[in-house]
Design a protein around this motif. Sequence first.
Motif, PDB file in Angstrom:
ATOM      1  N   PRO B  14      -1.483  -6.967  29.073  1.00  0.00           N
ATOM      2  CA  PRO B  14      -1.336  -7.395  27.681  1.00  0.00           C
ATOM      3  C   PRO B  14      -1.487  -6.256  26.668  1.00  0.00           C
ATOM      4  CG  PRO B  14      -2.778  -8.902  28.863  1.00  0.00           C
ATOM      5  CD  PRO B  14      -2.415  -7.812  29.824  1.00  0.00           C
ATOM      6  N   GLU B  15      -2.470  -5.377  26.876  1.00  0.00           N
ATOM      7  CA  GLU B  15      -2.677  -4.318  25.855  1.00  0.00           C
ATOM      8  C   GLU B  15      -1.538  -3.319  25.846  1.00  0.00           C
ATOM      9  OE1 GLU B  15      -5.020  -2.672  29.432  1.00  0.00           O
ATOM     10  OE2 GLU B  15      -4.427  -4.611  28.602  1.00  0.00           O
ATOM     11  N   ASN B  16      -0.683  -3.425  26.858  1.00  0.00           N
ATOM     12  CA  ASN B  16       0.413  -2.473  26.969  1.00  0.00           C
ATOM     13  C   ASN B  16       1.753  -3.096  26.585  1.00  0.00           C
ATOM     14  OD1 ASN B  16       0.872   0.117  27.363  1.00  0.00           O
ATOM     15  ND2 ASN B  16       0.723   0.099  29.607  1.00  0.00           N
ATOM     16  N   SER B  17       1.715  -4.379  26.262  1.00  0.00           N
ATOM     17  CA  SER B  17       2.983  -5.064  26.015  1.00  0.00           C
ATOM     18  C   SER B  17       3.632  -4.587  24.731  1.00  0.00           C
ATOM     19  CB  SER B  17       2.731  -6.564  25.933  1.00  0.00           C
ATOM     20  OG  SER B  17       3.892  -7.197  25.455  1.00  0.00           O
ATOM     21  N   LEU B  18       4.954  -4.517  24.791  1.00  0.00           N
ATOM     22  CA  LEU B  18       5.682  -4.105  23.599  1.00  0.00           C
ATOM     23  C   LEU B  18       5.738  -5.228  22.587  1.00  0.00           C
ATOM     24  CD1 LEU B  18       8.747  -2.273  25.117  1.00  0.00           C
ATOM     25  CD2 LEU B  18       6.928  -1.272  23.747  1.00  0.00           C
ATOM     26  N   LEU B  19       5.553  -6.460  23.067  1.00  0.00           N
ATOM     27  CA  LEU B  19       5.773  -7.594  22.179  1.00  0.00           C
ATOM     28  C   LEU B  19       4.630  -7.805  21.213  1.00  0.00           C
ATOM     29  CD1 LEU B  19       7.406 -10.066  24.703  1.00  0.00           C
ATOM     30  CD2 LEU B  19       8.502  -8.583  23.035  1.00  0.00           C
ATOM     31  N   THR B  20       3.438  -7.296  21.571  1.00  0.00           N
ATOM     32  CA  THR B  20       2.327  -7.425  20.632  1.00  0.00           C
ATOM     33  C   THR B  20       2.019  -6.060  20.054  1.00  0.00           C
ATOM     34  OG1 THR B  20       0.886  -7.176  22.513  1.00  0.00           O
ATOM     35  CG2 THR B  20       1.231  -9.419  21.702  1.00  0.00           C
ATOM     36  N   LEU B  21       1.853  -6.048  18.769  1.00  0.00           N
ATOM     37  CA  LEU B  21       1.517  -4.781  18.116  1.00  0.00           C
ATOM     38  C   LEU B  21       0.066  -4.456  18.417  1.00  0.00           C
ATOM     39  CD1 LEU B  21       3.148  -5.142  14.593  1.00  0.00           C
ATOM     40  CD2 LEU B  21       3.978  -3.941  16.609  1.00  0.00           C
ATOM     41  N   ASN B  22      -0.192  -3.237  18.876  1.00  0.00           N
ATOM     42  CA  ASN B  22      -1.588  -2.895  19.056  1.00  0.00           C
ATOM     43  C   ASN B  22      -2.189  -2.488  17.719  1.00  0.00           C
ATOM     44  OD1 ASN B  22      -0.881  -0.219  18.646  1.00  0.00           O
ATOM     45  ND2 ASN B  22      -0.595   0.156  20.832  1.00  0.00           N
ATOM     46  N   LYS B  23      -3.500  -2.388  17.717  1.00  0.00           N
ATOM     47  CA  LYS B  23      -4.238  -2.158  16.476  1.00  0.00           C
ATOM     48  C   LYS B  23      -3.773  -0.902  15.762  1.00  0.00           C
ATOM     49  CE  LYS B  23      -9.037  -3.518  15.765  1.00  0.00           C
ATOM     50  NZ  LYS B  23     -10.348  -3.360  16.383  1.00  0.00           N
ATOM     51  N   ARG B  24      -3.596   0.122  16.581  1.00  0.00           N
ATOM     52  CA  ARG B  24      -3.244   1.400  15.977  1.00  0.00           C
ATOM     53  C   ARG B  24      -1.869   1.331  15.296  1.00  0.00           C
ATOM     54  NH1 ARG B  24      -5.081   6.416  15.895  1.00  0.00           N
ATOM     55  NH2 ARG B  24      -3.493   7.964  15.390  1.00  0.00           N
ATOM     56  N   THR B  25      -0.938   0.665  15.944  1.00  0.00           N
ATOM     57  CA  THR B  25       0.390   0.540  15.343  1.00  0.00           C
ATOM     58  C   THR B  25       0.307  -0.213  14.030  1.00  0.00           C
ATOM     59  OG1 THR B  25       1.222   0.403  17.576  1.00  0.00           O
ATOM     60  CG2 THR B  25       2.766  -0.088  15.825  1.00  0.00           C
ATOM     61  N   LYS B  26      -0.539  -1.235  14.003  1.00  0.00           N
ATOM     62  CA  LYS B  26      -0.699  -1.992  12.761  1.00  0.00           C
ATOM     63  C   LYS B  26      -1.209  -1.081  11.659  1.00  0.00           C
ATOM     64  CE  LYS B  26      -1.455  -6.589  14.569  1.00  0.00           C
ATOM     65  NZ  LYS B  26      -2.531  -7.354  15.195  1.00  0.00           N
ATOM     66  N   ASN B  29       1.488   1.235  10.600  1.00  0.00           N
ATOM     67  CA  ASN B  29       2.497   0.588   9.774  1.00  0.00           C
ATOM     68  C   ASN B  29       1.992   0.344   8.363  1.00  0.00           C
ATOM     69  OD1 ASN B  29       4.365   0.607  11.742  1.00  0.00           O
ATOM     70  ND2 ASN B  29       4.065  -1.512  12.394  1.00  0.00           N
ATOM     71  N   ALA B  30       0.693   0.057   8.251  1.00  0.00           N
ATOM     72  CA  ALA B  30       0.118  -0.120   6.917  1.00  0.00           C
ATOM     73  C   ALA B  30       0.194   1.195   6.145  1.00  0.00           C
ATOM     74  CB  ALA B  30      -1.326  -0.596   7.029  1.00  0.00           C
ATOM     75  N   ALA B  31      -0.138   2.287   6.849  1.00  0.00           N
ATOM     76  CA  ALA B  31      -0.058   3.605   6.202  1.00  0.00           C
ATOM     77  C   ALA B  31       1.369   3.883   5.765  1.00  0.00           C
ATOM     78  CB  ALA B  31      -0.542   4.681   7.168  1.00  0.00           C
ATOM     79  N   GLU B  32       2.313   3.468   6.608  1.00  0.00           N
ATOM     80  CA  GLU B  32       3.732   3.656   6.294  1.00  0.00           C
ATOM     81  C   GLU B  32       4.088   2.924   5.006  1.00  0.00           C
ATOM     82  OE1 GLU B  32       6.064   5.057   8.465  1.00  0.00           O
ATOM     83  OE2 GLU B  32       7.926   4.393   7.538  1.00  0.00           O
ATOM     84  N   ARG B  33       3.597   1.691   4.906  1.00  0.00           N
ATOM     85  CA  ARG B  33       3.920   0.907   3.703  1.00  0.00           C
ATOM     86  C   ARG B  33       3.286   1.543   2.468  1.00  0.00           C
ATOM     87  NH1 ARG B  33       3.754  -3.360   7.333  1.00  0.00           N
ATOM     88  NH2 ARG B  33       1.515  -3.611   7.135  1.00  0.00           N
ATOM     89  N   ARG B  34       2.040   2.029   2.625  1.00  0.00           N
ATOM     90  CA  ARG B  34       1.395   2.675   1.475  1.00  0.00           C
ATOM     91  C   ARG B  34       2.200   3.882   1.027  1.00  0.00           C
ATOM     92  NH1 ARG B  34      -3.296   1.706   4.177  1.00  0.00           N
ATOM     93  NH2 ARG B  34      -3.476   3.826   4.989  1.00  0.00           N
ATOM     94  N   PHE B  35       2.616   4.678   2.005  1.00  0.00           N
ATOM     95  CA  PHE B  35       3.361   5.899   1.688  1.00  0.00           C
ATOM     96  C   PHE B  35       4.655   5.556   0.944  1.00  0.00           C
ATOM     97  CE2 PHE B  35       6.118   9.507   2.812  1.00  0.00           C
ATOM     98  CZ  PHE B  35       5.284  10.550   2.438  1.00  0.00           C
ATOM     99  N   LYS B  36       5.323   4.516   1.433  1.00  0.00           N
ATOM    100  CA  LYS B  36       6.554   4.080   0.769  1.00  0.00           C
ATOM    101  C   LYS B  36       6.249   3.643  -0.653  1.00  0.00           C
ATOM    102  CE  LYS B  36       9.788   2.304   4.130  1.00  0.00           C
ATOM    103  NZ  LYS B  36      10.022   1.115   4.941  1.00  0.00           N
TER     104      LYS B  36
END
Lengths: 203, 450, 265
Positions: B14-26, B29-36
Amino acid sequence: MRSFAKPLLEILAGIPTIVYGLFALLTVGPLLLKLFGQGEDGVFGLNWMSGATSVLTAGVVMGIMLIPFVSSLSDDIINAVPQSLRDGSLGLGATKSETVRQVVLPAALPGIVGAILLAASRAIGETMIVVMGAGAIAKFSANPFESMTTITTRVVSQLTGDTDFASPETLVAFALGLSLFVLTLGLNVLALYIVRKYREQYD
Amino acid sequence: MTDLSSSPTQPAAPENSLLTLNKRTKARNAAERRFKAYGIAAISVGLIMLLVLVTTIVSRGTGAFQQTFVTLNVELLESKLDKSGQRNIEDIKKVTTFGYAPIVKSAMKETVNGLGLQTGLKSKELAGLLSKSAVAQLRAFVLANPEQIGKTVEFRFLAQSRVDGYLKGRVTRESIENDKNISPEQLDLVDALVAAGVIEKSFNLDFILGSDASDQRPEAAGMGVSMMGSLFMMLVVLALALPIGVAASIYLEEFAPKNWMTDVIEVNIANLAAVPSIVYGILGLAVFINYRHLPMSAPLVGGLVLTLMTLPTIIISTRASLKAVPPSIRDAALGVGASKMQSVFHHVLPLAAPGNLTGTIIGLAQALGETAPLLLIGMVGFIASNAPETLSEGLLSPNSAMPAQIYEWAKRADPAFYERAWGGIIILLLFLVTMNTVAVILRRRFERRW
Amino acid sequence: MNTMNMMDKALNTTTTKIAARNVNVYYGDSHAIKDVNVEIDANTVTAFIGPSGCGKSTFLRWINRMNDTIDICRVTGDILLDGEDIYDKRVDPVQLRAQAGLVFQKPNPFPKSIYDNVSYGPRIHGLARNKAEMNEIVEKSLRRAAIWDEVKDRLDAPGTGLSGGQQQRLCIARAIATEPEVLLMDEPCSALDPIATAQVEELIDELRASFSVVIVTHSMQQAARVSQKTAFFHLGNLVEFGPTGQIFTNPEDPRTESYITGRIG
């Protein structure tokens, strides 16, 4: 988007400084005076400014003027960073912002510094905004709300009207012009050197 | 295929599945949105500034294209204008504008009386609603049409600037308390005359075509003559900067040996493009006026100074467009036996022409909007009243230029001139935006990727 | 289809890493990849060969979702990585790319030090908790990319200062530092000289132990040297897919035969 924004930026960068000068004199100056001056009648009841012309007025307007200049130059520089570097970073699983911050910007940094230096040299040599916005009182102060003078303002006030070429005022103005030339030339040489050095890296 | 779809590996941990975003990716992605968001914020700030600038210019400047006019029936009394009755033009010329004042006054009075309006104003105050240029306008008409003396003619006079300002909302009853140019009684009359249709606002062609006017008559000031000044300067710039710039670029790019000399020249040209324009003004003042004794304030001198300023821009862009023509074209021309010069003029230059044209237009636009050097060579501080009639007059007689005229208006004490200044900005920007847009379109259309 | 079924039987002893089902790719109106079905096994080198413009590089980039940014590009069908559809809405391409590293045609080291080049991936994915771990990852990756001995004394030197072959091996080290499951290589040797090519090929063979490698190549000799399985693409179609030896010695499709004997492409 880009094909539309870039020409727009270039056209904006081509707006003559007299426009910004008028903007400083008639819009920004009175606005700042209303905000930071006029004592009881002002918006905040402050009395920091005594007249609409001040260093702040000229500075704010010059800042606005340089936005398209700096962004157009920086855009060219960022655009010159090869796409393969971006792909490399994205291919490793970096997000776009990580790619921009950690790969593109460091690679483009020298060029951006050069662009900022060029902008600084333009600000120093800028005439119309300071003539119309900063006043003409020669004084030495750290208070941005006071009106002060610059090299270009002095040159304009000494050399406008009937000029007697032998008078000391005229000679002073020429000397000021020379110092301005040397100052901006130095900045330009440095900036262009940095930009060129940067370009060679990817040619 | 059916057996295959079941055969791939067991579902990954499960922690390796592509279908669920892991914590770090989340978090990333938040940092990405802030930067944008920062980027969008920066763009918005820039756009808001632009919007403020444009709305300021438009809202304050459009007023200049409207002007208040007073329509009067003027009886051109023979007894005042041509006592002899001979219609001798020399005799009529002897009557100065001063002699026309009573005629204007009585025309004003009759109009007011004719409408049945009650006012306690004296006839001088009545005539005060008109621009000071009204008598001159009347006299010019009479001198041009002496046969009209003795008849009643309808005229459209400019209203004075306070009346104009009152109709445009710039002047209010509060703001004129200490104004000796106009009184509340006069404004009452203006209201009545507007209702009667005698005073009305209409399009102001004179602002675009007319000449500047003195401090006392902001209502009569126009851009026309300074536009002519700018036009003559641009002619000088075009006639000098284009051939010199193209010749210099061709030599540097195609013929010059690559040594330290050309390197120094190249660096210098790049530097000169970034030297403050006022330095060119000082240079022009010293060289053209002090040393060569060319006339002060002449568009010729202005053009020469602007040529110096524009040359680096044109050289740089022309060289860039020459450089963009691939060497294979030159080799092909040389390969069939063309001389170096023929290869340049028959093949390279035509291919580089659009880039060269774009650079020239941009350089001209830059020169058109430049003010600082013009201040130094004296293209401000006087009233350019007559449009030049010949080329040499246009080049050598003192004139202003569009940006210098705007600066001149901005310096004057009467706020009525500010409206003119903003209006002038609109005209100037129309020219510049058109030129730049043409340049952009040219470049877009002819841009070639080799 | 016939071929496929035969192969499935032959190969279902190994694990399938990537499975493509009926993949179609369109660029605007043009149909770039037509109904491709392919199975890529773990710990195998799979080569994609075919003439220029046949869609093999495009297909590789789709596995890594590098074409997402191109607006006019559309894909239909499924690409499964470990049984999970990578074009599922829930999949973040960032997370996917950490598992499917991409090595490009032209070496593209960042203008940073060698160390920073390799540590870039682990840093953004948060794979190292401290400096020591990071050092370990960098060293391990450089060793696996067979470049450690050449650069261990100058990890602070810029990566752009290396020779072409070294740069490409640095890029491979950079890609394997994030511990991907699949390593995608887009003509990794086309910009290299024969000696550097030999080094990289040798490296690819070693990498097979830890990763599933997909390599796009123009050179049939290279495909024959490094791969266990070969897929031949032609005009957007997957013409033939099978064990490398079989493709090169006994191709079933006449087009494959013409290509490997040099009559087309």
